[in-house]
Design an enzyme around this catalytic site. Structure first.
Site, PDB file in Angstrom:
ATOM      1  N   HIS A  77       0.732  -0.806  -0.091  1.00 57.13           N
ATOM      2  CA  HIS A  77      -0.484  -0.134  -0.069  1.00 57.13           C
ATOM      3  C   HIS A  77       0.829   1.018  -0.238  1.00 57.13           C
ATOM      4  O   HIS A  77       2.223   0.942   0.389  1.00 57.13           O
ATOM      5  CB  HIS A  77      -0.941  -0.372   1.167  1.00 57.13           C
ATOM      6  CG  HIS A  77      -0.090   0.491   2.514  1.00 57.13           C
ATOM      7  ND1 HIS A  77       0.673  -0.951   3.079  1.00 57.13           N
ATOM      8  CD2 HIS A  77      -0.840   0.873   3.917  1.00 57.13           C
ATOM      9  CE1 HIS A  77       0.873  -0.647   3.994  1.00 57.13           C
ATOM     10  NE2 HIS A  77      -0.117   0.827   4.253  1.00 57.13           N
ATOM     11  N   HIS A  79       1.656   3.453   2.494  1.00 55.97           N
ATOM     12  CA  HIS A  79       1.738   4.639   3.105  1.00 55.97           C
ATOM     13  C   HIS A  79       3.145   4.629   3.148  1.00 55.97           C
ATOM     14  O   HIS A  79       4.086   3.551   2.778  1.00 55.97           O
ATOM     15  CB  HIS A  79       0.764   4.133   5.062  1.00 55.97           C
ATOM     16  CG  HIS A  79       0.073   4.041   5.375  1.00 55.97           C
ATOM     17  ND1 HIS A  79      -0.775   3.537   5.873  1.00 55.97           N
ATOM     18  CD2 HIS A  79      -1.415   4.933   4.699  1.00 55.97           C
ATOM     19  CE1 HIS A  79      -2.214   3.771   5.820  1.00 55.97           C
ATOM     20  NE2 HIS A  79      -2.320   4.972   5.628  1.00 55.97           N
ATOM     21  N   ASP A  81       5.503   4.932   4.760  1.00 49.99           N
ATOM     22  CA  ASP A  81       6.510   3.682   5.893  1.00 49.99           C
ATOM     23  C   ASP A  81       7.006   1.963   4.777  1.00 49.99           C
ATOM     24  O   ASP A  81       7.613   1.340   4.935  1.00 49.99           O
ATOM     25  CB  ASP A  81       6.666   3.105   6.981  1.00 49.99           C
ATOM     26  CG  ASP A  81       4.772   2.547   7.633  1.00 49.99           C
ATOM     27  OD1 ASP A  81       3.740   2.859   7.087  1.00 49.99           O
ATOM     28  OD2 ASP A  81       4.769   1.927   8.151  1.00 49.99           O
ATOM     29  N   HIS A  82       5.741   2.163   3.266  1.00 52.65           N
ATOM     30  CA  HIS A  82       5.773   0.591   2.900  1.00 52.65           C
ATOM     31  C   HIS A  82       7.119   1.205   1.193  1.00 52.65           C
ATOM     32  O   HIS A  82       7.195   0.174   0.306  1.00 52.65           O
ATOM     33  CB  HIS A  82       4.404  -0.315   3.352  1.00 52.65           C
ATOM     34  CG  HIS A  82       4.033   0.378   4.060  1.00 52.65           C
ATOM     35  ND1 HIS A  82       4.202  -1.481   4.163  1.00 52.65           N
ATOM     36  CD2 HIS A  82       3.683   0.052   4.897  1.00 52.65           C
ATOM     37  CE1 HIS A  82       3.537  -1.561   5.382  1.00 52.65           C
ATOM     38  NE2 HIS A  82       3.334  -0.723   5.728  1.00 52.65           N
ATOM     39  N   HIS A 155      -7.176  -2.404   5.845  1.00 56.82           N
ATOM     40  CA  HIS A 155      -6.603  -1.394   6.560  1.00 56.82           C
ATOM     41  C   HIS A 155      -7.607   0.215   5.962  1.00 56.82           C
ATOM     42  O   HIS A 155      -8.423   0.216   5.831  1.00 56.82           O
ATOM     43  CB  HIS A 155      -5.125  -1.585   5.738  1.00 56.82           C
ATOM     44  CG  HIS A 155      -3.734  -0.308   6.859  1.00 56.82           C
ATOM     45  ND1 HIS A 155      -3.764  -0.129   7.740  1.00 56.82           N
ATOM     46  CD2 HIS A 155      -3.413  -0.004   5.951  1.00 56.82           C
ATOM     47  CE1 HIS A 155      -2.846   0.359   8.579  1.00 56.82           C
ATOM     48  NE2 HIS A 155      -1.885   0.580   6.797  1.00 56.82           N
ATOM     49  N   ASP A 226      -0.345  -3.936   5.810  1.00 59.13           N
ATOM     50  CA  ASP A 226      -1.414  -3.396   7.135  1.00 59.13           C
ATOM     51  C   ASP A 226      -2.310  -4.519   6.346  1.00 59.13           C
ATOM     52  O   ASP A 226      -2.559  -4.074   6.219  1.00 59.13           O
ATOM     53  CB  ASP A 226      -0.443  -2.038   7.709  1.00 59.13           C
ATOM     54  CG  ASP A 226       1.108  -1.721   7.735  1.00 59.13           C
ATOM     55  OD1 ASP A 226       1.701  -2.753   7.973  1.00 59.13           O
ATOM     56  OD2 ASP A 226       0.356  -0.776   7.510  1.00 59.13           O
ATOM     57  N   HIS A 284       6.845  -5.129  11.256  1.00 58.61           N
ATOM     58  CA  HIS A 284       6.229  -3.699  11.745  1.00 58.61           C
ATOM     59  C   HIS A 284       5.966  -3.802  13.244  1.00 58.61           C
ATOM     60  O   HIS A 284       4.312  -3.740  13.157  1.00 58.61           O
ATOM     61  CB  HIS A 284       5.032  -3.969  10.582  1.00 58.61           C
ATOM     62  CG  HIS A 284       4.067  -3.270  10.864  1.00 58.61           C
ATOM     63  ND1 HIS A 284       3.259  -2.522  10.983  1.00 58.61           N
ATOM     64  CD2 HIS A 284       4.683  -1.746   9.279  1.00 58.61           C
ATOM     65  CE1 HIS A 284       2.736  -1.341  10.626  1.00 58.61           C
ATOM     66  NE2 HIS A 284       3.916  -1.147   9.771  1.00 58.61           N
TER      67      HIS A 284
HETATM   68 ZN   LIG Z   1       3.101   0.071   7.992  1.00 55.18          ZN
HETATM   69 ZN   LIG Z   2      -0.136   1.629   6.806  1.00 58.10          ZN
END
Ligand SMILES: [Zn+2]
Ligand SMILES: [Zn+2]
Length: 322
Positions: A77, A79, A81-82, A155, A226, A284
């Site tokens: 996805h 976000h 942090d990915h 998510h 996530d 994570h």
């Molecule tokens: Zn994340």
């Molecule tokens: Zn996320």
């Protein structure tokens, strides 16, 4: 399993059948002790990456894996942090003068996002980037003898979980049985092993099922991040050799976790147990939790074969025998 091998030789890595290397195991923002989400699967000399948080390429350079071996990158996805590490990694592959195509699989919007990076001259890859947007549950990538399928996770934004399944391998060849049936050593052994019947000098026919054991399952892996617990997690994780599952929160924090679209260590363990996975690796982890032993034990009460991944941990797997 190999853990915390600081640096193994690439030649050695090439001989391992399958290896997971965790490049980032934290959530939210990169920290010195835990970078954000990314791990690789190394199989048969090729590298496949799952998520690419900021600074993933730095982590990759600290591991035994080589960016030149990358074949495909799967993004769950959008976000940060990915995905924030992806432009930097692709930029570096260009500086390395890569020419081979790279497959990029991810949520809808990925083509537009990539086109914008090109338009602003942030990226100008020296190689074809083949983007596959996931538009529904089902197969999203096929490569040699394995398939990756996607399913929607639960998510806060569009998020996809992935399941990689290798084709079954032929059963083990029983040399004794072949000899007993009168098959001479040599090319006929190979023909039988590749599934062909052979005719002996006396005119009798030997079929492969007479000398081969049952088909052996290929490696299976699932990645759920996530997400809060959902049916897709169970479907992705069914009968896998290893389930890599997010565990943003420790057991007992379910209410908070689910409210934010995440899972606890206990949620991940229940998923692994119910899906009859063989091993669970938690990743994570929220940067605010430092007691990994507590996170691990919270999951092990439900699913024994659980480990919390740390950055640069390596796990090796042999394909299953029957
Ligand atoms: Zn994340
Ligand atoms: Zn996320």
């Amino acid at each position: 399993m190999v853990r915390r091998c600081d640096r193994i030789s690439y030649a050695l890595a090439r001989n391992m059948s399958l290896q997971l290397t965790f490049l980032g195991t934290g959530s939210g923002k990169p920290m010195p002790h835990r970078n954000v989400s990314s791990f690789t699967l190394f199989r048969d000399g090729e590298l496949f990456m799952f998520d690419c948080g900021e600074a993933t390429q730095i982590q990759l350079s600290k591991s035994a894996m080589k960016p030149g071996a990358l074949e495909a990158i799967f993004i769950t996805h959008f976000h940060g942090d990915h995905v924030n590490g992806l432009p930097g990694l692709i930029g570096s592959l260009t500086l390395n003068q890569r020419e081979r195509p790279l497959d990029l699989i991810g949520p809808s919007g990925m083509k537009e996002w990539f086109a914008k990076l090109r338009q602003l001259s942030i990226l100008w890859p020296s190689f074809p980037v083949r983007i596959h947007e996931v538009d529904g549950p089902g197969p999203v990538y096929e490569h040699d003898n394995f398939t990756v399928t996607a399913r929607p996770l639960k998510h806060r934004i569009e998020t996809w979980g992935y399941r990689l399944v290798e084709e079954e391998r032929p059963g083990r060849f029983d040399v004794g049985a072949a000899r007993e049936l009168g098959v001479p050593s040599g090319p006929m052994f190979g023909e039988l092993q590749s599934g062909e019947s052979v005719t002996l000098d006396d005119g009798s026919v030997v079929d492969p099922h007479e000398v081969l054991g049952p088909a052996r399952p290929g490696f299976k892996m699932a990645y759920c991040a996530d997400t809060q617990p959902c049916d897709s997690c169970g479907e992705l994780a069914e009968d896998v050799d290893v389930l890599v599952h997010e565990s943003t929160y420790p057991a007992g924090e379910e209410e908070l976790a689910h409210e934010r679209g995440h899972s606890t260590a206990a949620d991940a363990a229940r998923c692994a147990r119910d899906a009859e996975a063989r091993k669970l690796i938690l990743t994570h982890i929220s940067q605010r939790y430092t007691r990994l032993d507590q996170i691990e034990s919270g999951a092990r009460e439900i699913f024994e074969d659980t480990e919390v991944a740390e950055d640069l941990d390596e796990f090796t797997f042999d394909r299953r025998e029957v």
